[in-house]
Scaffold this motif. Structure first.
Motif, mmCIF file in Angstrom:
data_model
loop_
_atom_site.group_PDB
_atom_site.id
_atom_site.type_symbol
_atom_site.label_atom_id
_atom_site.label_comp_id
_atom_site.label_asym_id
_atom_site.label_seq_id
_atom_site.Cartn_x
_atom_site.Cartn_y
_atom_site.Cartn_z
ATOM 1 N N GLY A 259 41.916 -1.277 22.570
ATOM 2 C CA GLY A 259 43.129 -2.357 21.669
ATOM 3 C C GLY A 259 44.070 -0.436 21.308
ATOM 4 O O GLY A 259 43.918 0.547 22.040
ATOM 5 N N ALA A 260 44.248 -0.388 20.463
ATOM 6 C CA ALA A 260 45.696 0.908 19.509
ATOM 7 C C ALA A 260 44.444 2.294 19.460
ATOM 8 O O ALA A 260 45.642 3.043 19.763
ATOM 9 C CB ALA A 260 46.529 0.432 18.626
ATOM 10 N N ALA A 261 43.227 1.469 19.503
ATOM 11 C CA ALA A 261 42.593 2.610 19.032
ATOM 12 C C ALA A 261 41.435 3.533 20.420
ATOM 13 O O ALA A 261 41.342 4.610 20.551
ATOM 14 C CB ALA A 261 41.276 3.050 17.832
ATOM 15 N N SER A 262 42.096 2.828 21.399
ATOM 16 C CA SER A 262 41.582 3.106 22.524
ATOM 17 C C SER A 262 42.027 4.688 23.103
ATOM 18 O O SER A 262 41.188 6.036 23.661
ATOM 19 C CB SER A 262 41.724 2.433 23.508
ATOM 20 O OG SER A 262 41.098 1.413 24.077
ATOM 21 N N SER A 263 43.415 5.087 22.853
ATOM 22 C CA SER A 263 44.195 6.345 22.746
ATOM 23 C C SER A 263 43.001 7.172 22.908
ATOM 24 O O SER A 263 42.820 8.907 23.014
ATOM 25 C CB SER A 263 45.311 6.514 22.425
ATOM 26 O OG SER A 263 45.539 5.750 20.645
ATOM 27 N N ARG A 264 42.025 7.240 21.457
ATOM 28 C CA ARG A 264 41.248 8.394 20.463
ATOM 29 C C ARG A 264 39.733 8.465 21.220
ATOM 30 O O ARG A 264 38.888 8.900 21.347
ATOM 31 C CB ARG A 264 41.343 7.945 19.137
ATOM 32 C CG ARG A 264 42.719 8.464 18.042
ATOM 33 C CD ARG A 264 42.672 7.733 17.123
ATOM 34 N NE ARG A 264 40.927 8.672 16.210
ATOM 35 C CZ ARG A 264 40.666 8.208 15.331
ATOM 36 N NH1 ARG A 264 40.943 6.735 15.198
ATOM 37 N NH2 ARG A 264 40.456 9.066 14.743
ATOM 38 N N ARG B 54 51.591 11.356 22.967
ATOM 39 C CA ARG B 54 51.585 12.395 21.577
ATOM 40 C C ARG B 54 51.276 12.338 20.589
ATOM 41 O O ARG B 54 50.189 12.535 20.072
ATOM 42 C CB ARG B 54 53.240 13.166 21.906
ATOM 43 C CG ARG B 54 53.418 13.526 20.542
ATOM 44 C CD ARG B 54 54.796 13.810 19.651
ATOM 45 N NE ARG B 54 55.125 12.592 18.777
ATOM 46 C CZ ARG B 54 56.008 12.040 18.637
ATOM 47 N NH1 ARG B 54 57.039 12.709 18.695
ATOM 48 N NH2 ARG B 54 56.435 10.864 17.754
ATOM 49 N N ASP B 55 51.571 11.300 20.120
ATOM 50 C CA ASP B 55 51.017 10.094 18.820
ATOM 51 C C ASP B 55 49.510 10.057 18.959
ATOM 52 O O ASP B 55 48.836 9.920 18.092
ATOM 53 C CB ASP B 55 51.055 9.168 18.790
ATOM 54 C CG ASP B 55 52.342 8.897 17.512
ATOM 55 O OD1 ASP B 55 53.686 9.945 17.700
ATOM 56 O OD2 ASP B 55 53.566 7.337 17.909
ATOM 57 N N ALA B 56 48.957 10.420 20.327
ATOM 58 C CA ALA B 56 47.256 9.643 20.275
ATOM 59 C C ALA B 56 46.487 10.837 20.139
ATOM 60 O O ALA B 56 45.173 10.659 19.575
ATOM 61 C CB ALA B 56 46.853 9.330 22.026
ATOM 62 N N LEU C 294 44.918 6.245 12.998
ATOM 63 C CA LEU C 294 43.675 4.826 13.669
ATOM 64 C C LEU C 294 44.321 4.130 14.336
ATOM 65 O O LEU C 294 43.417 3.783 15.639
ATOM 66 C CB LEU C 294 43.764 3.667 11.851
ATOM 67 C CG LEU C 294 42.921 3.051 12.446
ATOM 68 C CD1 LEU C 294 41.299 4.008 11.930
ATOM 69 C CD2 LEU C 294 42.031 1.545 10.951
ATOM 70 N N GLY C 295 44.978 3.917 15.070
ATOM 71 C CA GLY C 295 45.775 3.335 15.985
ATOM 72 C C GLY C 295 46.613 3.940 16.639
ATOM 73 O O GLY C 295 47.915 3.893 15.761
ATOM 74 N N THR C 296 47.498 3.618 17.777
ATOM 75 C CA THR C 296 48.729 3.841 18.228
ATOM 76 C C THR C 296 48.742 2.855 19.487
ATOM 77 O O THR C 296 47.967 2.601 20.348
ATOM 78 C CB THR C 296 49.190 5.436 18.887
ATOM 79 O OG1 THR C 296 50.348 5.825 19.041
ATOM 80 C CG2 THR C 296 48.331 5.748 19.838
ATOM 81 N N GLU C 297 50.355 2.327 19.890
ATOM 82 C CA GLU C 297 50.764 1.514 21.063
ATOM 83 C C GLU C 297 52.008 1.504 20.529
ATOM 84 O O GLU C 297 52.638 1.846 20.203
ATOM 85 C CB GLU C 297 50.251 0.135 21.068
ATOM 86 C CG GLU C 297 51.274 -0.485 19.439
ATOM 87 C CD GLU C 297 50.665 -1.829 19.029
ATOM 88 O OE1 GLU C 297 50.169 -2.561 19.493
ATOM 89 O OE2 GLU C 297 51.351 -2.584 17.855
#
Length: 396
Positions: A110-115, A193-195, A200-203
């Motif tokens: 999900g979009a939070a997988s970057s974190r 960069r945003d990750a 909370l999430g980025t995509e």
């Protein structure tokens, strides 16, 4: 855990376990409702495991960063229980009606997988119903081989009865920012960069090689910053299932459950090292003609111990969601095979939830089949559930 809920859970677990013990000799399979599953399954006599009644949120502690939930509960149900308490699962996939157990067995991001990494990287422990009816608990301290080997096994090692997932704080309103980018390489750079920010999430979304966007959301606990807009938490989490008129949100990928002929489409999530992500995006846009593409960063260290989802701890990855018609495809496998060749050359692999056309030798190279064989002999010694290759490629 509430006593009544606990009693209901134990009763359901015993019913499912007894059904498998009574059906010795029959192959087993999971009876699914609507879900993001695109493998064609061969017909034949089976004992079907129905998890539809196993959909309760079992425990949300007053103090703690976790939730206990049954494997048949959907992400929509789980979020509805957590959000009033100012919480969300650490990673929420975009498919609101996917069940938690499927996200762990088939692998979901999900979009939070970057974190946080994939959904299974937020798993603390789980109870698994094995194909012979045994119920086992596993975690980092108990049956750690099954705990780490289960993600990507696609139901061939058993079924999730209960999962303990990490949660994090969330506000009822989020601040959402959208940043246009002019190339695939810029898209990946801004995405990563945003990750690193407190979001909370980025995509990322790619419509062409020169037309993309990175979208991120953070908890709104103060004034909006320049370029942000306020959005309800649930509207952000279920952004792919809501009807919207704004141009940016109209970039939604096609509704993946409504293809005219799914066996003629590419329906994939592929994972590649971050350094190769822009090349893959351009290949898919130009050669396959599929757009828009969905991207999210993927923390490698969280899932490095999973043999069937082999992220290296020291590497940075990007997940690319590729869902659509192949331009000028000659047959149902041609586009998928080109994609599989590119992904292998770029040092990546495919999430196993969808179509797969890999020959067995390439499949063995992509995933740790030696580790899988050890798990299969230990937790399904009678072979009642299909082999992973048989299920993913041959429709077993």
């Amino acid at each position: 855990m509430d006593t009544a809920i606990g009693d209901e859970h134990r009763s359901t677990v015993e019913r499912l376990s007894q059904g498998l013990r009574d059906a010795q000799g029959l192959p087993v399979g999971l009876l699914r409702g609507p879900s993001t599953l695109y493998r064609v399954r061969r017909a034949g006599p089976r004992h079907w495991v129905d998890l539809s009644g196993l959909d309760r949120v079992l425990d949300i502690p007053e103090r703690g960063d976790w939730v206990d939930v049954e494997g048949g509960a959907t992400w929509r149900q789980l979020v509805a229980a957590l959000a009033p308490r100012g919480l969300v699962p650490a990673v929420v996939p975009e498919d609101a009606d996917q069940c938690v157990g499927a996200a762990l067995a088939d692998v979901a991001v999900g979009a939070a997988s970057s974190r946080h990494g994939p959904v299974h990287a937020t798993l603390l422990e789980m109870d698994v119903l094995l194909p012979d009816g045994r119920v086992v608990r596993c975690s980092d301290e108990e049956r750690e081989d099954l705990f780490h080997g289960f993600p990507g096994s696609c139901g061939t090692l058993g079924y999730v009865l209960r999962a303990r997932l990490r949660t994090e704080s969330a506000t009822p309103m989020l601040a959402v920012r959208e940043e246009p980018v002019a190339s695939s390489s810029d898209l990946v750079a801004v995405l990563l960069r945003d990750a690193e920010d407190d979001v909370l999430g980025t995509e990322g979304l790619a419509r062409s090689r020169h037309d993309g966007m990175v979208r991120s959301a953070r908890c709104l606990d103060g004034p909006l910053r320049q370029g942000e807009r306020a959005m309800k938490l649930e509207d952000w989490l279920w952004r792919w299932t809501r009807d919207r008129d704004e141009a940016a949100w109209a970039w939604r990928p096609p509704a993946r459950l409504h293809f005219d002929a799914p066996d003629e489409d590419v329906v994939q999530d592929v994972v590649v090292p971050a350094a190769a992500a822009a090349e893959l995006v351009d290949l898919v846009l130009e050669d396959l003609g599929i757009q828009p593409l969905w991207l999210c960063g993927l923390r490698g260290g969280c899932g490095a111990a999973s043999p069937l989802f082999p992220l290296r701890a020291e590497a940075s990855y990007v997940n690319v969601g590729i869902w659509g018609r192949v331009r000028g495809a000659g047959d149902s496998s041609s586009g998928n095979r080109r994609l599989e060749t590119w992904v292998a050359r770029l040092g990546g692999f495919k999430a196993p939830y969808a179509q797969c056309f890999l020959p067995s030798d390439e499949f063995d190279l992509a995933y740790d089949m030696a580790a899988y064989a050890r798990l299969k002999s230990k937790y399904d010694p009678l072979g009642r559930a299909p082999h992973l290759y048989d299920k993913c490629v041959r429709g077993g």
